[in-house]
Design a protein around this motif. Sequence first.
Motif, PDB file in Angstrom:
ATOM      1  N   ASP A  71       0.862  -1.081   0.122  1.00 49.43           N
ATOM      2  CA  ASP A  71      -0.105   0.092   0.082  1.00 49.43           C
ATOM      3  C   ASP A  71       0.984   1.202  -0.073  1.00 49.43           C
ATOM      4  O   ASP A  71       1.906   1.270   0.714  1.00 49.43           O
ATOM      5  CB  ASP A  71      -0.850  -0.091   1.226  1.00 49.43           C
ATOM      6  N   GLU A  72       0.475   2.375  -1.054  1.00 48.99           N
ATOM      7  CA  GLU A  72       1.410   3.340  -0.893  1.00 48.99           C
ATOM      8  C   GLU A  72       1.332   4.248   0.093  1.00 48.99           C
ATOM      9  O   GLU A  72       1.899   5.333   0.180  1.00 48.99           O
ATOM     10  CB  GLU A  72       1.058   3.999  -2.281  1.00 48.99           C
ATOM     11  N   ALA A  73       0.399   4.158   1.098  1.00 51.75           N
ATOM     12  CA  ALA A  73       0.229   4.931   2.247  1.00 51.75           C
ATOM     13  C   ALA A  73       1.574   5.329   2.886  1.00 51.75           C
ATOM     14  O   ALA A  73       1.912   6.539   3.454  1.00 51.75           O
ATOM     15  CB  ALA A  73      -0.682   4.383   3.129  1.00 51.75           C
ATOM     16  N   PHE A  75       4.552   5.507   1.764  1.00 49.56           N
ATOM     17  CA  PHE A  75       5.238   6.264   1.110  1.00 49.56           C
ATOM     18  C   PHE A  75       5.049   7.869   1.585  1.00 49.56           C
ATOM     19  O   PHE A  75       6.147   8.697   1.847  1.00 49.56           O
ATOM     20  CB  PHE A  75       5.015   6.410  -0.491  1.00 49.56           C
ATOM     21  N   ALA A  76       3.796   8.343   1.669  1.00 49.79           N
ATOM     22  CA  ALA A  76       3.690   9.445   2.069  1.00 49.79           C
ATOM     23  C   ALA A  76       4.132   9.996   3.383  1.00 49.79           C
ATOM     24  O   ALA A  76       4.588  10.873   3.944  1.00 49.79           O
ATOM     25  CB  ALA A  76       2.163  10.054   2.000  1.00 49.79           C
ATOM     26  N   ALA A  79       7.813   9.889   3.174  1.00 49.51           N
ATOM     27  CA  ALA A  79       8.241  11.258   2.582  1.00 49.51           C
ATOM     28  C   ALA A  79       8.079  12.495   3.365  1.00 49.51           C
ATOM     29  O   ALA A  79       8.825  13.618   3.175  1.00 49.51           O
ATOM     30  CB  ALA A  79       7.607  11.543   1.244  1.00 49.51           C
ATOM     31  N   ALA A  80       7.336  12.585   4.328  1.00 44.34           N
ATOM     32  CA  ALA A  80       7.175  13.758   5.216  1.00 44.34           C
ATOM     33  C   ALA A  80       7.883  13.685   6.503  1.00 44.34           C
ATOM     34  O   ALA A  80       7.988  14.639   6.902  1.00 44.34           O
ATOM     35  CB  ALA A  80       5.346  13.743   5.585  1.00 44.34           C
ATOM     36  N   PRO A  89       9.117   7.069  -5.148  1.00 42.87           N
ATOM     37  CA  PRO A  89       8.382   5.848  -5.276  1.00 42.87           C
ATOM     38  C   PRO A  89       8.398   5.038  -6.576  1.00 42.87           C
ATOM     39  O   PRO A  89       8.536   5.652  -7.571  1.00 42.87           O
ATOM     40  CB  PRO A  89       6.837   6.189  -5.106  1.00 42.87           C
ATOM     41  N   GLN A 207       0.278   2.649 -12.477  1.00 40.24           N
ATOM     42  CA  GLN A 207      -0.631   2.253 -11.776  1.00 40.24           C
ATOM     43  C   GLN A 207      -2.054   1.920 -12.334  1.00 40.24           C
ATOM     44  O   GLN A 207      -3.006   1.028 -12.237  1.00 40.24           O
ATOM     45  CB  GLN A 207      -0.756   3.143 -10.528  1.00 40.24           C
ATOM     46  N   VAL A 213      -3.562   0.434  -8.821  1.00 42.21           N
ATOM     47  CA  VAL A 213      -3.585   1.796  -8.026  1.00 42.21           C
ATOM     48  C   VAL A 213      -3.536   1.768  -6.688  1.00 42.21           C
ATOM     49  O   VAL A 213      -4.085   0.831  -6.167  1.00 42.21           O
ATOM     50  CB  VAL A 213      -5.235   2.555  -8.410  1.00 42.21           C
ATOM     51  N   GLY A 214      -2.707   2.544  -6.180  1.00 43.64           N
ATOM     52  CA  GLY A 214      -2.651   2.637  -4.647  1.00 43.64           C
ATOM     53  C   GLY A 214      -1.611   1.899  -4.291  1.00 43.64           C
ATOM     54  O   GLY A 214      -1.208   1.278  -2.915  1.00 43.64           O
ATOM     55  N   LEU A 216       2.640   0.435  -4.426  1.00 43.05           N
ATOM     56  CA  LEU A 216       4.028   0.610  -4.734  1.00 43.05           C
ATOM     57  C   LEU A 216       4.848  -0.493  -4.781  1.00 43.05           C
ATOM     58  O   LEU A 216       4.421  -1.378  -3.741  1.00 43.05           O
ATOM     59  CB  LEU A 216       4.625   1.501  -3.912  1.00 43.05           C
TER      60      LEU A 216
END
Lengths: 851, 391, 225
Positions: A71-73, A75-76, A79-80, A89, A207, A213-214, A216
């Motif tokens: 799940d790409e969550a 990543f954010a 990154a933050a 990504p 994606q 989609v979503g 990575l």
Amino acid sequence: MSPSLRRVFLASLLRRRLATALSLLAIALGVALGLAVQLIHAAALDEFGRGMRLLAGEADLQLVGPRDGFDEAVFAQLAARPEVAVASPVLELEVRLPGRDDSLRILGVDLFRVLRVQPGLVPLAERAGDEDGRFAALQADNVFLTDEARVRLSQPHRGMDGAPQPPALEQGKLRVQSGVRGFSLELAGRVPGAAGVLGVMDIAGAQQRFGRVGVLSRVDLKLADGLSPAAGIATLSPLLPPGLALREPEAAAQEVGTLSRAYRVNLTMLAAIALLTGGFLVFSTQLLSVARRRREFALLRALGLERRELMHGLLAEGAAVGMVGGVFGVALGHALAAGAFRLVGGDLGAGFFRGLAPALQFDAGLSFGYLLLGVFAGVAGTWLPARAASRVPPARALRAGEGERAGLPQAQLRTRHAVAMLALAGVACTLPALGGIPVGGYAAVMFVLGGTVLGLPALARAALPLLRRGRGVTWRLAHARLSATPGQAVVAGAGVIASVALAVSMAIMVSSFRVSVDEWLAQVLPADLYVRASSSSGSGYLDPEALAEIAAIKGVDKVDTTRLVNLRLSDEEPLFSVLARPAQGNWGLPLVSGSMSPVEHVDSLPPIWVSEAAADRHDLQRGSRFELPLGGRVQAFAVAGVWRDYARQHGAALIESGDYVRLTGDERINDAALRVAPGTPPAAVAEALRARFGAEHITIALPGEIRALSLEIFDRTFLITYLMEAVAVLIGLFGIATTFAALATTRQGEFGMLRHLGFTRAEVGRLIAVEGALTAGMGVLAGLLAGGAIAWVLIEIINRQSFHWSMDVAVPWGALALFAVTLVVLAALVARLAGRHAMQRSAVLAVKADW
Amino acid sequence: MREGRISAARTVRPSRGGFWLRGLPVVLLLLAMLLGIGAQAQDELSSYPPVVPGRALVFPQDFGAHPDYRTEWWYITGWLRDAEGVERGFQLTFFRVRTRIGEDNPSRFAPRQLVLAHAAIADPATGRLRHAERSGRAYPGLVEAQEGRTEVRVDDWFLSGGEALDASYHSRIQAADFGFELAFAPDRAPVLNGKAGFSQKAPDPLNSSYYYSRPQLAVSGTLRLDGAEVAVSGHAWLDHEWSSEILPEGARGWDWIGINLHDGGGLMGFQMRDGEGRAIWGAGTLSDPQGESTVLGPGDVRFTPVRRWRSPRTGIEYPVEWTLALGDGRRFRLQPLMDDQELDSRASTGAIYWEGAVRLFALEDAGGEASEREVGQGYLEMTGYAERLRM
Amino acid sequence: MLELRHLCKTLPGTPPRVLFDRLSLRVDSGECVAIVGESGVGKSTLLNCIAGLEPIDGGEIQVGPSRVDRLDDDTMARLRRSHFGFVFQAFHILPHLNLLQNVALPLWLLREPEGSAAGRARTMLERVGLGGRAEDPPQQLSGGELQRVAIARALVHRPHLVLADEPTGNLDPERASGVLDLLLGQIRDSRAAGVLVTHSRTAAARADRVLELRADGLHDITRRV
């Protein structure tokens, strides 16, 4: 060494050119094989690492997880973080090319982030001058290809069945597949910074177009200034969901190295046995040479040569043979490696480094190491004969009549030692693997070999009386000779034992493996028809709609599905396969323990069936609890059984489809197994399937085809092993040849006398041949026994510990018998050839010459 | 690859890469080469909302982003002074671009909106500009241009504020050799440029934007140059502009100023030049300390070059000193903080232009004697002086 | 038993050396002839020609009814195994066979059944005075004893012709005398013909006839020794 010694010792090597050449060749082969294995692996790993480094660019860390993505969550989240300077990504896709059985790796990237982290992946629009080109890097349908990819995809592909398959790239359009649907991507430009067969596209496009989609598959991180990768891992790892891990990009190569280590060590051990055989050969020739020169040495000693000087001189001979053999071996090793790259690729056919084109590089340290090994083999082979020679009292050796004895080295090998070594082998078998390497198993192999060599005289003494029935004078003479001097059997047969043991053990092991694999395939492929969109982690897959359509096809009785995903359990276990399929149904499961029914009362956990590798690594049995990171969280299962899995040595587990979908929401299917209604020919169903989905979008296989293909791959994998066996046997025959060449020279007097007594030339030749056959026969017999023992070690210890495979022992009796007989016949021929020189000397001169 | 980007940039011609005034260099050269805001986009013009007169700007709603429009920026320029009295110029820009790519794509990575940021420091001690940039596709939480208030960010670079009419802004930029964290406090309502915020850029009203300015923002915060961090204060000018329109053919470059007047007022003016360097359009806004503004029409703003400076790096000649004549007869002279404020980003975006801190002097005839008096400080931007974009 | 008629032998080389020129010799059964001569004169070559191990350039060699010079290699080998016995200077006792086996070797060659071969060999060993050591390996024997084994081997199959090349060359004088007596006695007892090549006049004197080989042929010197 003084010039005089050089003339005495090294010149002796030149006098017996054949024997020297053969010893040298044996050492060269041993060195070459070992070095080639190392070189090939190093180059492949190096190339893989370089490729990884290139793709990872300036990344300090990589976030990795299941092969099929996560799940790409996360990543954010990463990154933050202030510890992260840039997070890039990547969605990695193994894109199926419709109608072709090769695939294209496409990396979906965020242009803005690869610019800062992985400059090697930055796409360059080809039609930059025209207006359309300016959108290139962000357009969902645009793909950028490396030059290698462009060339490869523009060409027809030769399928696994040998049939030509169409180019994937035509007129600027790349045909790809997602699910069971084919579509085109536009070739928009190049990826000038990357190498290999690779494509790059926009991550959002990737994606969307491939239904991910979503998701990575990787995030490459550049850390904030001053933060070390280790500190980064320490700080960031706690944030990660289960199944994901941070690692330094370099670790990727290590992980692949880990996966292929067992295979590599196996090959290296085979090479070591070749080298050992070479050492035995040096031992044989030196022992004989030393025996023949006893009077020469006695004379030298009488003239004032020190014992130590004699010893050193002889060791120098061995070192010289080892050195020259080593130099040839190093050169040959490089040549072999270069040839192997061209013929079977960088993984020696084992499939660890698919698609790599490594370049051979000269490794000075490695080459020097192997050169030293060659020298060591030469010196070690000379040690015992040299010591023996230096201890002979000169007066005795100078006595008349010693010439008779010179040809008969009395190797003082004790049965006691043989028994001790065999006992040690037994003990070594009980040792556990060390770091995944079955050290004890390999030690046991060495002990078995050593014990057999030492025990050969005893074996000969035990076996020869059984052969006394012969009537012919040649038989009697040969038998009498071998009975009287079993030491000679050791000298000539040591090389034979090692090589025969190696060949026999491999033959038994491979045969057992092959038979087991064949049975296993029959068990795991019980359905009538298999449908697949692409291999696991490929872009082709079957979704519920496609399955519904399959089920609706006339003649399809029952459809069962498999979903295969590859997880990352830990840094030590970067690859673990999970198969989601109905436990009962059209897929067979070759259980070795446990049962198909779930375990009751284990906290009502869903059932799981684990492969032997997983059971070994995690110490699992029926009723155990086993946790897997699925769908971003840790899920516990109750082990219901252990099954045999030859397909995934890294470990695998099977869970119920329902559980998998419930835990992950992933409804995609890799393979469908079809049961055809009675009376319907599978071919008709296959035709209907092809008509429905397009023949180029799915692969339909009958179990028979899969089995045939699997066994073909199996045989290819063991190609290198066969090659090594052949080399080892060749070296063993060299041993017979050199021994008999040397013996024949020392026995010229004997042959001359026999000719006087009325032996015809042919009879003398037959005598030598029979002796060769008998000697080889003893060696082969010992080799068969040792080989059987080693095969057991290979199957039960080494394979089990390296690959976690159990198999049923299947001895290829016929092939072994044929092999043994062939070898004995060959040995007779070789001995006969080697003795030819001595036989042809005038009988008159022969009886005259005393030494 | 860098080369890739450069060669892509080679093909971009400013005259065609439709954009208007402010930020054209960066946007056009940084974005257009990536996105190709070009003829193809023109064909799809209809799908961007048109900029029409009469749309009332509503705050704080219009402080935020207008993602339907093609382009938008928040552009802050100003002067900083540290405790030792050293004066430096700074510039900070956030661009938002609607690409019309992937609007139907459910992926969060879909590059529908791009946000780009650019920052520079003009430090006389350095002798030239320090500058850096960030760019990215919009991604929730990481790269954003939010609606309803000013909230734009590209990873760790951000500008936020404008929650209310009088709310402050806050920004932080960290680059390799400089960085700053600054607060910007307004003391008046936004000044609407053009016709109540409808700003015409060319004779054809099609080429227009919504445009308001916030002069006389009080600045406070810290500035880092290399390793050294200093407390600074000063004044700044914020422009916020959004549009869908393209410049007409024939425009080659422009000159723009935004000056905070020492009397508390503000002066914005620009001219558009054709291939021969003639002005084809010009306009401006003069505002008083209370925010009351006077709109300057095409005839009311006249730029005249006074002194040229040739860049030793690029060989390009820029008119770094100007006289400015307003319609009411007043004349001013613009003098740069330092000559070398050329922005040479050939290594990254490929754009070369001049953007720097300037002082405004009033030219007065006192009894036949020409005298000068510094009446303001601000920023001058000059584009289109490169012979052609060659690199 | 043995008859050489006009035997010619030339050694190759430049110039070729004429070794024998029309050399003739006759040895009857039960007769022992010693051939003496200087080193290199061709004594051993003469023996080898008789044994068919070296080709001749002219003349005839007759052993019993067989014309040796006309036989091919293998036929000659078979003739040797049935009709010839050899004694060598270097004994050539096979170290890996015990004494009995060494002696029985010619009988093995003649396909004599194991039992009778062993019996005859044992008898032969007894005749040479080594009856009690039949099963010993040869390594434990002295040179004189080894040569006695060799004599037993040479006579065990009752050959018609015994050829001995310097049979005492490797032995000290005391032993040599005993061995020589044994050899000649055994040859005479078995009614074989014997040709003994030696450089020792003492040894030669015990033969029935002593011939000296010179460049110009064989000369009977029996009386002179």
